[in-house]
Design a protein around this motif. Structure first.
Motif, PDB file in Angstrom:
ATOM      1  N   MET A   1      20.423  -3.182  13.562  1.00 54.45           N
ATOM      2  CA  MET A   1      21.217  -2.486  12.566  1.00 54.45           C
ATOM      3  C   MET A   1      20.566  -1.174  12.220  1.00 54.45           C
ATOM      4  O   MET A   1      19.383  -1.102  12.023  1.00 54.45           O
ATOM      5  N   HIS A   3      19.874   2.233   9.946  1.00 55.39           N
ATOM      6  CA  HIS A   3      19.650   2.411   8.519  1.00 55.39           C
ATOM      7  C   HIS A   3      19.980   3.830   8.093  1.00 55.39           C
ATOM      8  O   HIS A   3      19.426   4.368   7.182  1.00 55.39           O
ATOM      9  N   ASP A   5      23.436   6.403   7.473  1.00 51.79           N
ATOM     10  CA  ASP A   5      24.851   6.706   7.498  1.00 51.79           C
ATOM     11  C   ASP A   5      25.080   8.119   7.992  1.00 51.79           C
ATOM     12  O   ASP A   5      24.239   8.980   7.905  1.00 51.79           O
ATOM     13  N   SER A  78      14.812  -4.755   8.259  1.00 48.82           N
ATOM     14  CA  SER A  78      15.965  -5.445   8.818  1.00 48.82           C
ATOM     15  C   SER A  78      15.672  -6.927   8.864  1.00 48.82           C
ATOM     16  O   SER A  78      14.530  -7.345   8.996  1.00 48.82           O
ATOM     17  N   GLU A 110      20.763  -2.504   5.349  1.00 44.51           N
ATOM     18  CA  GLU A 110      21.378  -1.275   5.821  1.00 44.51           C
ATOM     19  C   GLU A 110      21.079  -0.154   4.826  1.00 44.51           C
ATOM     20  O   GLU A 110      20.629  -0.397   3.707  1.00 44.51           O
ATOM     21  N   THR A 111      21.353   1.072   5.232  1.00 51.03           N
ATOM     22  CA  THR A 111      21.146   2.206   4.336  1.00 51.03           C
ATOM     23  C   THR A 111      22.117   2.176   3.161  1.00 51.03           C
ATOM     24  O   THR A 111      23.241   1.687   3.291  1.00 51.03           O
ATOM     25  N   SER A 252      23.042  -3.612   1.739  1.00 53.19           N
ATOM     26  CA  SER A 252      23.750  -3.778   3.000  1.00 53.19           C
ATOM     27  C   SER A 252      25.166  -3.221   2.881  1.00 53.19           C
ATOM     28  O   SER A 252      25.494  -2.562   1.881  1.00 53.19           O
ATOM     29  N   GLN A 253      25.985  -3.477   3.884  1.00 58.83           N
ATOM     30  CA  GLN A 253      27.346  -2.970   3.902  1.00 58.83           C
ATOM     31  C   GLN A 253      28.288  -4.000   4.511  1.00 58.83           C
ATOM     32  O   GLN A 253      27.890  -4.779   5.376  1.00 58.83           O
ATOM     33  N   VAL A 288      25.731   2.580  11.730  1.00 60.83           N
ATOM     34  CA  VAL A 288      25.168   1.547  10.862  1.00 60.83           C
ATOM     35  C   VAL A 288      25.370   0.173  11.494  1.00 60.83           C
ATOM     36  O   VAL A 288      24.436  -0.614  11.635  1.00 60.83           O
ATOM     37  N   ASN A 292      24.080  -4.028  15.473  1.00 64.97           N
ATOM     38  CA  ASN A 292      24.003  -5.376  14.911  1.00 64.97           C
ATOM     39  C   ASN A 292      24.503  -6.403  15.921  1.00 64.97           C
ATOM     40  O   ASN A 292      25.316  -6.095  16.804  1.00 64.97           O
ATOM     41  N   GLN A 300      29.078  -9.790   8.045  1.00 66.07           N
ATOM     42  CA  GLN A 300      29.349  -8.603   7.252  1.00 66.07           C
ATOM     43  C   GLN A 300      30.834  -8.275   7.108  1.00 66.07           C
ATOM     44  O   GLN A 300      31.181  -7.331   6.399  1.00 66.07           O
TER      45      GLN A 300
END
Length: 322
Positions: A1, A3, A5, A78, A110-111, A252-253, A288, A292, A300
């Protein structure tokens, strides 16, 4: 993943510059960049209009529609380890990835992007921290609170979140606070976009009940340049701790399902730009979600049901290794 955007398409450098900078910093991303250059894919990654997320935590976000400054959060780790495979399974409805089942796993870090409003950066010269504002704890985040009076337009979305301990067979976590935020149907973020500096809608905090659950009422976000449609979130160990990014235990997102986004963007008022933007991005090319695993993307992605006319309802499980 990843980090980092993307910037908006109107930010200096754009997504390709972000990827090049990331590649120079991270050996894994150098390999990824090499493969993209070799295949010719790199030149195809790009543009969805609207407000967006930035790359690294030290990159300045100075686009014409947003006055947000740099992100200073610390979500660089992560988490990919699985902890138990005996829990009930969840089916992923995101048509952009292979349908699979998910064991009890932790959501990847995640960022937070350049527009978190959690005290980690500034907007318009002042620290942006909606978490310290009275009124941020609410279920319906479609309207601004405090002295702001704006309301987000868009297709209604009621999202139930369950927070579980991924280190304890997905046992429910009671009393944990979740802060979510996302862009408008136009792809902009309140507190940061030049026309939304005084608004704070599409941001809110809720606390999990004894079943580990909480619910937000919001709208389906739009799609903007270089990013898959998504919802940001941070998890805090308690409501008392949910006043500053320094206390978060997970950032996270959520990745919205492609079929739902396609239906909304093509049939609802105000999402016109998102039609083009979604056609230019995929889960695989998103910087992002792109690296993954299938299990992580399943984790997610909320499961949504409904219609443009009646709105959508959905559920998602957030795994936290505590």
């Amino acid at each position: 993943m990843h980090h980092d955007d993307d910037e908006h398409s109107h930010h200096d450098g754009g997504l390709q510059q972000d990827l090049m900078v990331d590649a120079l910093r991270d050996p894994r991303r150098r390999l990824l960049l090499g493969s993209l250059l070799a295949s010719g894919t790199f030149a195809l990654i790009g543009g969805c209009g609207g407000g967006g997320d930035s790359s690294t935590s030290s990159t300045d976000s100075s686009g014409s529609t947003s006055t947000g400054s740099t992100t200073t959060g610390t979500t660089t780790g992560s988490t990919t380890a699985t902890t138990d495979t005996s829990t009930s399974t969840t089916t992923n409805t995101n048509t952009n990835t292979n349908t699979t089942t998910s064991s009890c796993i932790a959501d990847p870090q995640e960022t937070e992007g350049p527009y978190p409003g959690d005290g980690s950066n500034s907007a318009n010269g002042t620290v942006a921290n909606v978490l310290s504002s009275t009124g941020v704890v609410r279920s319906d985040i479609r309207s601004s609170f405090g002295s702001a009076t704006g309301t987000a337009q868009g297709v209604p979305l009621t999202l139930t979140i369950k927070v579980v301990n991924s280190n304890a067979n997905c046992a429910a976590l009671e009393g944990y606070a979740v802060y979510i935020w996302h862009c408008t149907r136009d792809g902009e973020y309140t507190l940061y976009a030049s026309d939304l500096l005084k608004e704070n809608y599409l941001r809110g905090v809720q606390v999990t009940d004894s079943a580990g659950q909480l619910t937000f009422e919001t709208i389906v976000p739009g799609c903007y340049s270089g990013r898959w449609p998504h919802i940001h979130f941070e998890v805090y160990p308690s409501l008392a701790k949910a006043t500053s990014y320094k206390n978060k235990i997970l950032t996270s997102q959520m990745a919205l399902p492609k079929d739902i986004c396609t239906t909304v963007y093509n049939n609802a008022t105000g999402y016109t730009a998102s039609v083009r933007n979604l056609s230019q991005i995929s889960i695989a090319s998103d910087n992002v979600f792109g690296d993954n695993t299938t299990a992580q993307i399943t984790q997610q992605t909320p499961v949504l049901d409904g219609s443009v006319a009646k709105g959508y309802t959905g559920t998602i499980v957030i795994g936290v290794p505590v």
